[in-house]
Structure formats: structure tokens, C-alpha cells
Design an enzyme around this catalytic site. Sequence first.
Site, short mmCIF file in Angstrom:
data_model
loop_
_atom_site.label_atom_id
_atom_site.label_comp_id
_atom_site.label_asym_id
_atom_site.label_seq_id
_atom_site.Cartn_x
_atom_site.Cartn_y
_atom_site.Cartn_z
CG LEU A 99 -46.37 139.69 94.71
CD1 LEU A 99 -46.41 141.14 94.47
CD2 LEU A 99 -47.83 138.91 94.26
N PRO A 100 -43.45 137.52 92.27
CG PRO A 100 -43.89 137.14 89.84
CD PRO A 100 -44.63 137.87 91.19
CE LYS A 205 -35.60 131.28 97.82
NZ LYS A 205 -35.83 129.81 97.89
CE LYS A 274 -37.42 135.74 91.41
NZ LYS A 274 -37.64 135.47 92.65
#
Length: 329
Positions: A99-100, A205, A274
Site C-alpha cells: 500500500l502507499p 528503503k 512520502k
Amino acid sequence: MAPGRRQYSFSHRIRSTLNSLFHPLLSALYSLPVMNVAFLGLGAIGWPMARRVAEAKFPLAVWNRTSSRAREFAEATRARHAASPADAARDADVVITCLPNSPEVMSLLDGDDGLLATMRKGATLVDCTSGEPATSRRIAERLGDHGVDFIDAPVSGGVSGAEKGALTVMVGGDRAVLDRVRPVLESFGQKIVHCGKVGAGDALKAVNNALLAVHVWSTAEGLALLVKEGVAPATALDVINASSGRSNASMNLFPERVLTRAFPRTFRLALLDKDVGIAAAVASADAVPAPLLQLTAALWKLAHNSLGEAADHVETVKIIEQWAGVEIA
Ligand code: NDP
């Protein structure tokens, strides 16, 4: 390609081919557990990852917020189309989310339709979202109260890497849990690395993607000034890529997407914004002075606000072009 890497890729290909051909047969013969898998989130990268899981012959249930997409996937692969996260997870040994961000994963846990309503003790939630370390730790705690294991397992390698089963998977959590679910991760991952405790995969990440953001932005600034100095961008990249300023941005993204003006939409700018924001927030929380990261986060927020939700991350170059009054082409 280095000899070690060639050997690794070759053995990976053999292993993953054998896995997809013989996994169900070997499981039956040697009573190896067949892992039932649920995949939640069939977005740009979730779709090809889930397809690799289906092709590796793991029994698969899929759920997506927009259910037409899950229906289409199920029709194409013979996976089971689940009506809710709880329905997807009902027989699953491994539930994968993509998911985002982590708050969206957290939002799937509760209620009658939520994962905790059906996830079995001893099952594992593998979160392939590029998420927030602290939220992942909270999710792990909540699942732990129900006897469910959690690892954060964000990926890199893009949509094309997912299609080829060549992603890098960076894992945070218990190594024994990773070893248990590794055969599933091998259906889409070529390099699977245990990075540390829960949240370590997310942190790594975020830093990786912050570096990508720095490279895209700084390469655009450099090429814009070189265009003004009368240097053709193709010539500039030719030299930079044989010199010490090169990066994935200069070697691949700019030649394939900017100079050609193709700007394919494979990884949304909103998601990179993000990711850089996560890296900057973690640096602040850990009291690590990171002025370049903080500035990069501010610049990508500005690009996101200006180009919107659908834009690809490389389209950010258009902002620098606009400021400089040149085109990098
Ligand atoms: P997309 O924006 O293409 O897809 C997002 C997915 O999440 C869709 O399935 C969407 O459902 C679902 N979703 C969004 N909000 C919610 C919510 N509130 N509740 C439930 N489901 C929701 O993203 P990507 O597939 O590109 O990325 C997924 C993750 O992978 C992100 O964390 C991203 O940073 C990471 N990633 C992406 C890469 C890429 O190249 N694209 C590369 C490496 C990592 P719906 O269909 O209903 O909108």
C-alpha cells in the site's frame, strides 16, 4: 556484470523456475507445508508482484480497495478474488500488503472486515509497503498480541524489476520469520536481505529513495545549467556517465525518460515525496543533523503540490526546466 552477480542471477533463475514448476509437487511428496498467500494492494508494483506469486503456484487470494482491479487480476490468474482483507486472510499463512504507506496498512487491521478478524496464530504479515519504521513497530506489536508475526519488507527495482522477479527486498524483523516466508518472497525478489529489527527495512528503503530524490533533482539542476552553457544534454550525460558524477538517474532515468520526453508513469512522485519525508522525519527523530535530506524533502513536497497525485517522480525535472527556462532534451 561481475562474475559473482552473473552466478547469483543464474542460480536464482534456476531456483525460481524449479520453484514454480515443482513447488506443489514437492510439497505433496515431502509433506512440505504449502503456503497459502493473500496479497492486498494491486497497484503499479503490487500487481506484477502478486502475478509472480500466482505464477510460482502458491494458492493465492487477492484483495484491492477498488475491487474491479482485484476481479480483473483474479480472472487473469485464477487467484481467488476476496471481498475484504478478512476474507483474503482467512486461510492465509502469509499475508502480503503493498500500500502507499504504513498508516494505510494499520487501517486494514481492525473491524469485522479487518485482518485481525481472521489471521491465524502463526501466520505472518509481510508488509512490502515502503513505510514508516515507527508505525511498522506499532503494527508488529498489535499483531504480536494475536500471535501473528510481522516483517517489513519494502522492495526496490521498480515495476520492470517486479515483472522479472528481480526485486531487492529489504527485511526488518525476526530472521527465522524471514526464513519461513522466503520461498514466497523469492517469487518476486532476487536479492533478499535481512537488515535488522522491525522497521530496519523501512528505514533503509527511505534512505535509498532519498538518495534517488537527490540524484534526480541535482542531475536536473546540473543539466539545466549545462544546456544554458551550450552543452547538449546527451553529450553531458555521456561524459558524466563515464565519470564520477554518475548515478542511476544519469545512467538510466535521464537518457530513457527525460531526453526522449517519454516520462512514463511507473512510480508516482507522491510516493517518492512520502519516502523522502520518512527519511527526513527519521533523521529528526534520531537527532541526526541532515540539512540536505531536509531540503530535499521540502523540494519534493513542493514538486508534489505543484504536479499533483498522478505525476511520475521523473516529471519533477519539468519544474527545474521551468525555473531555468530550458528543456533538457
Ligand atoms: P499505487 O499508487 O500504484 O497503488 C497503491 C495501492 O494501494 C492500490 O492498490 C490502492 O488501491 C491501494 N490503496 C491506496 N490507499 C489505500 C487505503 N487507504 N486502503 C487500502 N488500499 C489502499 O502504488 P505502487 O503500487 O506504485 O506502490 C505501492 C508501494 O510500493 C508504495 O509504498 C511505494 O512507495 C512502493 N514502491 C513502488 C515502486 C514503483 O515503482 N511503483 C517501487 C518500489 C516501491 P486502489 O486501486 O483502490 O487505489
